[in-house]
Design a protein around this motif. Structure first.
Motif, PDB file in Angstrom:
ATOM      1  N   ARG A 362     -64.236  58.666  93.547  1.00 42.52           N
ATOM      2  CA  ARG A 362     -62.908  59.025  94.034  1.00 42.52           C
ATOM      3  C   ARG A 362     -62.360  60.209  93.241  1.00 42.52           C
ATOM      4  O   ARG A 362     -62.651  60.367  92.050  1.00 42.52           O
ATOM      5  N   LEU A 363     -61.589  60.979  93.932  1.00 49.34           N
ATOM      6  CA  LEU A 363     -60.880  62.083  93.303  1.00 49.34           C
ATOM      7  C   LEU A 363     -61.809  63.016  92.537  1.00 49.34           C
ATOM      8  O   LEU A 363     -61.636  63.276  91.358  1.00 49.34           O
ATOM      9  N   SER A 391     -60.780  61.171  98.654  1.00 45.06           N
ATOM     10  CA  SER A 391     -60.183  62.358  98.053  1.00 45.06           C
ATOM     11  C   SER A 391     -61.232  63.312  97.509  1.00 45.06           C
ATOM     12  O   SER A 391     -61.202  63.711  96.353  1.00 45.06           O
ATOM     13  N   GLU A 393     -62.383  65.985  99.616  1.00 44.97           N
ATOM     14  CA  GLU A 393     -62.374  67.152 100.498  1.00 44.97           C
ATOM     15  C   GLU A 393     -63.626  67.196 101.370  1.00 44.97           C
ATOM     16  O   GLU A 393     -64.237  68.235 101.567  1.00 44.97           O
ATOM     17  N   SER A 418     -61.073  57.785 102.459  1.00 48.04           N
ATOM     18  CA  SER A 418     -59.668  58.143 102.632  1.00 48.04           C
ATOM     19  C   SER A 418     -59.372  59.488 101.959  1.00 48.04           C
ATOM     20  O   SER A 418     -60.083  59.921 101.045  1.00 48.04           O
ATOM     21  N   CYS A 419     -58.295  60.107 102.472  1.00 51.45           N
ATOM     22  CA  CYS A 419     -57.822  61.375 101.938  1.00 51.45           C
ATOM     23  C   CYS A 419     -58.872  62.467 102.005  1.00 51.45           C
ATOM     24  O   CYS A 419     -59.097  63.199 101.046  1.00 51.45           O
ATOM     25  N   ASP A 444     -62.514  52.579 104.919  1.00 49.45           N
ATOM     26  CA  ASP A 444     -61.163  53.110 104.752  1.00 49.45           C
ATOM     27  C   ASP A 444     -61.139  54.567 105.199  1.00 49.45           C
ATOM     28  O   ASP A 444     -61.866  55.398 104.662  1.00 49.45           O
ATOM     29  N   ARG A 446     -58.003  56.153 105.836  1.00 45.82           N
ATOM     30  CA  ARG A 446     -56.591  56.542 105.880  1.00 45.82           C
ATOM     31  C   ARG A 446     -56.412  58.003 105.463  1.00 45.82           C
ATOM     32  O   ARG A 446     -57.148  58.510 104.603  1.00 45.82           O
ATOM     33  N   LEU A 447     -55.454  58.608 106.077  1.00 37.51           N
ATOM     34  CA  LEU A 447     -55.090  59.986 105.771  1.00 37.51           C
ATOM     35  C   LEU A 447     -56.287  60.921 105.804  1.00 37.51           C
ATOM     36  O   LEU A 447     -56.514  61.718 104.915  1.00 37.51           O
ATOM     37  N   GLN A 452     -55.875  58.276 116.075  1.00 37.74           N
ATOM     38  CA  GLN A 452     -55.501  56.860 115.909  1.00 37.74           C
ATOM     39  C   GLN A 452     -56.374  55.955 116.754  1.00 37.74           C
ATOM     40  O   GLN A 452     -56.696  54.852 116.346  1.00 37.74           O
ATOM     41  N   GLU A 453     -56.752  56.463 117.894  1.00 37.03           N
ATOM     42  CA  GLU A 453     -57.554  55.621 118.791  1.00 37.03           C
ATOM     43  C   GLU A 453     -58.885  55.252 118.130  1.00 37.03           C
ATOM     44  O   GLU A 453     -59.272  54.081 118.061  1.00 37.03           O
ATOM     45  N   TYR A 456     -58.417  52.868 115.363  1.00 38.94           N
ATOM     46  CA  TYR A 456     -58.205  51.508 115.862  1.00 38.94           C
ATOM     47  C   TYR A 456     -59.520  50.872 116.292  1.00 38.94           C
ATOM     48  O   TYR A 456     -59.831  49.728 115.963  1.00 38.94           O
ATOM     49  N   ARG A 466     -66.899  41.624 110.405  1.00 38.77           N
ATOM     50  CA  ARG A 466     -66.416  40.645 109.439  1.00 38.77           C
ATOM     51  C   ARG A 466     -66.591  39.230 109.992  1.00 38.77           C
ATOM     52  O   ARG A 466     -67.018  38.319 109.287  1.00 38.77           O
TER      53      ARG A 466
ATOM     54  N   TYR B  28     -45.986  61.547 106.840  1.00 36.93           N
ATOM     55  CA  TYR B  28     -47.003  62.383 106.200  1.00 36.93           C
ATOM     56  C   TYR B  28     -46.408  63.334 105.183  1.00 36.93           C
ATOM     57  O   TYR B  28     -47.082  64.195 104.663  1.00 36.93           O
ATOM     58  N   LEU B  73     -52.615  50.924 124.942  1.00 32.81           N
ATOM     59  CA  LEU B  73     -52.792  51.628 123.680  1.00 32.81           C
ATOM     60  C   LEU B  73     -51.839  51.172 122.593  1.00 32.81           C
ATOM     61  O   LEU B  73     -52.064  51.390 121.426  1.00 32.81           O
ATOM     62  N   PRO B  76     -52.678  48.195 119.173  1.00 38.92           N
ATOM     63  CA  PRO B  76     -52.950  48.253 117.738  1.00 38.92           C
ATOM     64  C   PRO B  76     -51.683  48.363 116.916  1.00 38.92           C
ATOM     65  O   PRO B  76     -51.558  47.722 115.867  1.00 38.92           O
ATOM     66  N   VAL B 157     -53.423  55.653  97.941  1.00 37.81           N
ATOM     67  CA  VAL B 157     -54.022  56.688  98.772  1.00 37.81           C
ATOM     68  C   VAL B 157     -53.095  57.884  98.839  1.00 37.81           C
ATOM     69  O   VAL B 157     -53.531  59.040  98.706  1.00 37.81           O
ATOM     70  N   THR B 161     -53.876  61.638  97.735  1.00 33.57           N
ATOM     71  CA  THR B 161     -53.755  62.860  98.541  1.00 33.57           C
ATOM     72  C   THR B 161     -52.831  63.840  97.853  1.00 33.57           C
ATOM     73  O   THR B 161     -53.113  65.048  97.792  1.00 33.57           O
ATOM     74  N   VAL B 164     -54.661  65.437  95.277  1.00 37.84           N
ATOM     75  CA  VAL B 164     -55.593  66.425  95.798  1.00 37.84           C
ATOM     76  C   VAL B 164     -54.849  67.697  96.130  1.00 37.84           C
ATOM     77  O   VAL B 164     -55.251  68.805  95.740  1.00 37.84           O
ATOM     78  N   ARG B 167     -53.823  69.454  93.139  1.00 42.84           N
ATOM     79  CA  ARG B 167     -54.932  70.130  92.489  1.00 42.84           C
ATOM     80  C   ARG B 167     -55.222  71.439  93.183  1.00 42.84           C
ATOM     81  O   ARG B 167     -55.449  72.458  92.541  1.00 42.84           O
TER      82      ARG B 167
END
Lengths: 493, 811
Positions: A362-363, A391, A393, A418-419, A444, A446-447, A452-453, A456, A466, B28, B73, B76, B157, B161, B164, B167
């Motif tokens: 990470r990072l 994180s 890039e 993520s990120c 994960d 996120r961001l 979104q679809e 999901y 799971r 965001y 839709l 979710p 998270v 970000t 990041v 940075r």
């Protein structure tokens, strides 16, 4: 037996109470009843005659018919009182031991108690007295271990080289050597400079300032302590100062070369060490390489955590070499400065590794160059289960490769991206990959700029995975049926 | 510095999915507070939307319009909304809405799977309520947990970000700063160079004013340079200060973040406990309901069962009543009938009683009578008993006596047994002694037989000699008679008989192996020259019928192959001898080594060789004809075996039976011999070559092994004296008597009578001669006497002398 007397007092309520109390009294009291009465007679001196015949007197709340305690009780009390000078415990019967321990003071010197008392209840009291919050589960469920570990930890935390006497810790060593399995120190105080030079703005900013004072800035050397602890398994260190607030100074966070070399020598010698953590200590490439050289071919080391340091590509290459030459299972290099080449080296090691189960990057700055290398490595790797690439890039090319990995790899259960800048298309590709995968449980995203679809739908797929995993755990025999059920569920959902 | 503007567009894109667009703070944005606020707003909006939606599904039928259709839709978000907020006020509704699709699903799966899972499905249905509730709760809680952790980790998270971004920006700024510094360095270097170049200029100035001016300008330049540097420094310091501020802000932000994290965690924990509790309640409720249902259904079942039971009970009761009545009637009938019967039986029994009483009387009378009788009997018996006791005592005495006798007899018996034993022993010893004596006698007999033999031979020889002498004398006499008396030429009579010396047929009976050998070998030698040997051959092989040729060949072979049996010394001695002799001696040595002594043994050996060969042949090449031979051979060998075995059996018999044995074995041998002879003859052309020289030793070994037994058994037999055949003797002797033919005797008789006559004549003559002589003598004597008388004195004295009377012859 006492009935005639109580009847003589002609108080019905008292008689019931008395009966009650008689029931409460331990059984042997009835035959002895006359004896204590006789004995208390001179002691109570001029007490009224009728009073001494009674067990309970309703009007007098203080009134108790004192019974001479048993000899064993007296002995136990005596032992407790003189435990400091004459500790007698092992020779007693178990129930007496329990009694003695329940009355011992938690403040007794450790030299007396450490190697003598093994009973958890005593150490629990010691811990509870010293620290308000005690998570005994974190110390293997042993209060004694917890006591010594935390005691040693507090000593180390407040140790100031040069001013504090090293004997404070070394004296404790013979007492705690059999109980301490972990040293977790989140601060090491630097030596105090008494002639504190007046700080100006010039001095505070540069790292070059430490050069002149480096020999002075060494922290406590763990070598002797670690060598003395025979069961040490975990070393969790932070070379820094906590709660410095606005008194911040780079010197407070200086992990010197001498520190590093002595630490490397220490961990090299310690063959019981399983977990080694050195975080937030500004470990750069050279220091990391020194440490890793000390850990090469270590017999039992399983986890290495060098997160929140300044390790770059060279350090990462060293870590990759360590992966080849050890049985490491967890490697954490989060929040360092590893770039593409370092990640490639790690990926190369990962492709042939058969022991590592968790890798955290990470990072860092591995970017697509390193991400693709790691994805390639995952195609051949057969044991990594957790991978954190948050994180970093990363972007679409890595996602494309990872989606291919999903279809091949059957060991990876947790992945964190993520990120990153995966993007919409990358998300779709990942989704395609996920739909072919049955083992991934956590993913994960996120961001990471994914639609979104797809996020999901990926979540749905993970849910199904799971469920399948849970079914597999619950009843491995009905694995197939559960699969069909889950597939049905999928089709329905 | 803040990319929220660019992100804002994205965010709006994302937000478009939500039914109610949110204006205001963006999730965001880089400011966590702002983001949190934005999320809260969004969550509130979602909640609102979901609530509105949830009114509808309750009214609608579940499968058609469930919010779970994939096309929907919003789901979710709907799913996440309540979970993220951590507000669970609407949980029951939620669970209801969850229940509907799952029920629908169960129905559908049932239809889809068909009927083959019947039992399973029923059980599923039975446990469905609680199970479903549990499943639901689990799923829900898992989701809740997932979302909760997500919510909590969102902070991390976001910080990541932010870090990041920071940075990236930092790097950018750093780069800019470095560039700026480099530029600055360059420009200041230029300026510095300019200043230093001007120093040179200044040095060349000689005029103080100029110099001053230059210095001034230099100072100005320097001041400018320093000012630039100072400016830069102050700028950097400014930046540092800003950074410090930033640091403070960051610290604050971090603390805020941590606070937020803590808050969220706390919220999460609270929410989770709440939800867990709620779920627990739901599950409990579900269980309760199920239990209630179960109770009610069971109660119903129970009641139904009870009712059925009651009805049945009633039925049974009625039946029972009926039956009771029936039985009562039957009982009545039975009792009446019983009464009657009872009366009848009573009457009958009374009669019986009377009869029995009568009988009793009678019996009593009989009893009385019997008693008397018995008493009498008793008396009698008593007396008898007394008598018996007497008799018994007598008997006892008798028994005692008999016992005594028995004992005496026993002792006597024992004595006798002992005596007999002794006798037996004595007899046995006698017997042994007798046997010994018998043996000795036999020995003596044998000895005497031998001596008798010898004597016989001697006597025979003596007699023969005497006879021969007599015959010789007779011949001499005959010769004399012929030549002297008859004047005829004398021809010698046949003297072949006289050549015989000793008892007849003695030599032929036993011949040593060596002699046979010699004969065979010599015969063979002669065979080459002439065929006259057949005489000898016939004589030799008469009993065995084996060609001498074969025998010889076998023997030669044996001689060649078993040279090792001969002592080396002998071999050296044999070297200069002739071949035949050499063979002879060799074979002699070999036989002595093998233990072959007699002719029989030798022939056995030869037979053995032949048989072995035949065996070998039959085993190696089995032609149909040979098979017959082989069979025959096997029978032969069997016969031989029996004969060999029979020998020891017979040997145990007395010597008297030995003659029989000899007679028995002889026919056997004869029976054997033709077969073997045939065999030998038939195979003789093939003969010696078929016994491979290498096999000879094996054969010999086998033979020696076989020979040993019979040899041992035959040892006593050798002692037996061969019975002489004396049938020829008388003939012989008679022949001896008739050596001189009767014609000659007649001649002799005639001659005798003639000679007798002649003799008579002669004797008469002789007598006459004698008479003559005696007369002469008497004459002389008388003459003498006369002379004496005449010469005597008396005569003179005498008156008449005779002389005067007589004329005296004068001589």
């Amino acid at each position: 037996m006492q009935d005639p007397m109580t009847l003589g007092s002609s108080q019905s309520s008292v008689s019931t109470q008395e009966r009650h109390s008689a029931a409460d009294q331990p059984l042997p009291s009835t035959p002895q009843a006359s004896k204590p009465l006789a004995m208390t007679l001179p002691a109570k001196s001029k007490a009224p005659n009728f009073r001494r015949m009674r067990r309970v007197i309703a009007e007098d709340a203080e009134w108790t018919l004192a019974i001479v305690p048993l000899l064993t009780e007296l002995c136990i009390q005596h032992i407790v009182r003189n435990f400091h000078n004459n500790p007698i415990l092992k020779q007693l019967l178990p129930e007496h031991q329990q009694k003695v321990l329940s009355h011992l003071s938690p403040d007794l010197p450790l030299a007396v108690t450490a190697n003598l008392i093994d009973h958890e209840s005593y150490w629990q009291r010691c811990c509870m007295q010293r620290w308000p919050v005690c998570h005994v589960a974190k110390h293997g469920g042993s209060w004694k271990r917890m006591f010594f570990e935390r005691y040693l930890e507090s000593l180390l935390k407040h140790f100031i080289p040069g001013t504090t006497d090293p004997a404070v810790i070394l004296d404790l060593l013979p007492l705690c050597r059999n109980y301490v399995r972990r040293i977790q120190v989140d601060q090491f105080l630097p030596p105090v400079r008494l002639p504190l030079p007046p700080r100006t703005g010039d001095q505070s900013d540069s790292g070059s300032e430490g050069e002149t004072e480096e020999p002075v800035m060494d922290h406590y050397q763990l070598g002797e302590l670690v060598a003395g602890l025979s069961h040490l398994e975990e070393l969790d260190l932070v070379y820094g100062v906590k709660d410095c607030g606005m008194n911040f100074e780079w010197n407070l966070f200086l992990f010197t070369y001498h520190d590093c070399q002595s630490l490397a020598a220490t961990i090299k010698v310690c063959h019981t060490l399983k977990i080694f953590r050195l975080t937030r200590s500004r470990v750069d490439d050279d220091k990391a390489r020194i440490l890793i050289r000390g850990l090469l071919d270590h017999p039992v080391l399983e986890e290495l955590d060098l997160s929140h340091n300044l390790i770059g590509d060279r350090g990462a290459r060293g870590a990759a070499k360590l992966l080849m030459h050890s049985r490491l299972r967890v490697l954490n290099l989060a929040n360092n400065q590893i770039r593409g080449p370092g990640a490639q080296a790690l990926a190369h090691a990962l492709a042939h590794n058969t022991s590592l189960t968790s890798l955290n990057l990470r990072l860092n700055y591995i970017e697509d160059e390193g991400g693709q290398a790691i994805a390639h490595a995952l195609q051949t790797n057969k044991c990594l289960t957790t991978l954190h690439l948050g994180s970093n890039e990363l972007s679409e090319p890595t996602a494309t490769l990872l989606s291919q990995v999903f279809t091949i790899n059957t060991t990876l259960t947790s992945l964190n991206l993520s990120c990153n800048h995966i993007g919409q298309d990358g998300g779709k590709q990942l989704l395609e990959g996920i739909l072919d995968n049955k083992t991934l449980l956590e993913f994960d995203l996120r961001l990471s700029d994914i639609a979104q679809e797809s996020e999901y739908l990926i979540g749905q797929a993970l849910c199904a995975n799971r469920e399948a995993a849970r079914q597999r755990v619950l009843n491995p025999s009905h694995f197939i049926s559960s699969i069909t059920a889950s597939s049905l569920e999928n089709s329905m959902g | 510095m803040n990319p929220s503007v660019s992100l804002g567009v994205l965010e709006q894109n994302a937000e478009e999915h939500v039914s109610t667009p949110i204006l205001g703070p963006s999730i965001y944005s880089d400011n966590p507070q702002e983001r949190i606020q934005a999320r809260r707003l969004r969550i509130a909006a979602r909640l609102e939307a979901r609530r509105r939606l949830h009114v509808a599904p309750r009214l609608l039928t579940p499968p058609d319009h469930s919010p779970w259709s994939p096309g929907f839709l919003q789901c979710p978000l709907l799913l996440q909304a309540p979970l993220r907020t951590g507000s669970f006020l609407c949980q029951p509704e939620w669970s209801n809405s969850l229940e509907l699709p799952s029920l629908g699903r169960v129905c559908q799966t049932r239809e889809a799977l068909g009927e083959y899972l019947d039992g399973k499905k029923e059980s599923e249905e039975e446990q469905s309520k609680s199970y479903k509730q549990k499943e639901e709760s689990r799923l829900k809680l898992a989701k809740l947990l997932l979302c909760g952790t997500e919510l909590v980790t969102n902070v991390q998270v976001a910080v990541d970000t932010r870090e990041v971004h920071r940075r990236v920006e930092e790097e950018e700024i750093k780069r800019q700063r470095i560039e700026k510094l480099e530029n600055e360095v360059k420009t200041s270097q230029d300026k510095f160079d300019e200043i230093t170049s001007k120093w040179e200029e200044g040095k060349q100035k000689r005029i103080p004013q100029d110099l001053w001016e230059v210095l001034n300008t230099q100072q100005l330049h320097c001041a400018g340079l320093i000012e630039d540097k100072n400016k830069l420094i102050s700028e950097l310091q400014q930046e540092l200060k800003i950074k410090d501020d930033q640091y403070v802000k960051d610290l604050k932000k971090q603390s805020d973040d941590i606070c937020l994290l803590l808050e969220r965690m706390e919220d999460q924990v609270k929410g989770m406990t709440k939800s867990f509790r709620q779920e627990l309640q739901h599950i409990e409720k579900a269980f309760e309901v199920e239990r209630q249902e179960l109770l009610s259904s069971n109660k119903k079942k129970w009641e139904r069962a009870l009712q059925a039971h009651n009805a049945k009970e009633l039925e049974y009761l009625i039946n029972r009543l009926k039956k009771v009545e029936d039985y009562e009637k039957q009982l009545n009938r039975q009792s009446i009938w019983d009464c009657e019967e009872h009366n009848m039986i009573k009457v009958k029994l009374e009669q019986d009683v009377q009869i029995l009483e009568q009988q009793l009387q009678q019996m009593k009378a009989i009893h009385q009578l019997n008693r008397e009788k018995l008493e009498y009997n008793f008396q009698v018996l008593k007396k008898r008993d007394e008598e018996n006791t007497v008799i018994k005592s007598q008997q006892k005495r008798k028994i005692n006596r008999l016992h005594d006798i028995l004992n005496n007899l026993r002792s006597k018996y024992a004595r006798q047994v002992k005596q007999f034993q002794e006798e037996n022993q004595a007899l046995a010893s006698d017997y042994r002694r007798l046997v010994m004596q018998f043996k000795e006698l036999q020995k003596a007999k044998r000895h005497f037989a031998v001596t008798d033999d010898e004597k016989f031979q001697e006597i025979w020889l003596m007699n023969e000699e005497e006879a021969k002498a007599l015959i010789g004398r007779a011949f001499d006499v005959d010769k004399i008679i012929h030549t002297h008396h008859l004047g005829l030429p004398w021809t010698a009579p046949d003297t072949s008989l006289l050549r015989n010396v000793g008892p007849l047929s003695q030599k032929r009976q036993r011949k040593s192996a060596a002699q046979v050998l010699e004969e065979v070998l010599l015969g063979a030698e002669e065979e080459g020259a002439e065929e006259a040997v057949s005489e000898a051959e016939s004589y030799l092989d008469l009993p065995k019928q084996i060609s001498a040729k074969t025998t010889r060949k076998i023997l030669m072979l044996l001689c060649d192959e078993s040279g090792f049996l001969i002592e080396s010394k002998l071999m050296s001695l044999l070297l200069p001898l002739e071949t035949s002799e050499c063979y002879l001696l060799r074979l002699d040595a070999i036989f002595s080594a093998l233990g072959i002594e007699s002719e029989e043994d030798l022939y056995k050996l030869v037979h053995f060789f032949l048989k072995y060969r035949a065996h070998h042949l039959s085993s190696s090449q089995i032609a149909p004809s040979d098979q017959v031979n082989a069979e025959r051979l096997s029978t032969v060998s069997f016969m031989e075996q029996t004969s060999v075995v029979s020998v020891p059996e017979h040997l145990s018999l007395t010597s008297a039976s030995e003659e029989e044995l000899a007679e028995q074995t002889a026919p056997e041998g004869e029976a054997e011999s033709p077969v073997e002879g045939e065999q030998a003859e038939r195979e003789s052309p093939l003969s010696p070559k078929l016994i491979h020289p290498n096999d000879v030793l094996k054969v010999l070994e086998a033979f020696v092994m076989g020979l040993r037994k019979p040899r041992d058994a035959r040892a006593p037999r050798k002692m037996r004296k061969e019975e002489r055949d004396d049938s020829e003797d008388s003939k012989y002797w008679r022949a001896l008597t008739t050596v001189i033919p009767s014609s000659k005797q007649n001649l002799w008789d005639a001659l005798y009578t003639a000679l007798e006559k002649y003799h008579l004549v002669l004797t008469q003559r002789a007598k006459l001669l004698l008479e003559n002589e005696s007369l002469e003598k008497q004459n002389t004597e008388l003459q003498q006497l006369l002379r004496q008388y005449l010469n005597a004195q008396i005569n003179s004295e005498l008156q008449v002398p005779p002389t005067q009377v007589f004329r005296v012859p004068t001589k």
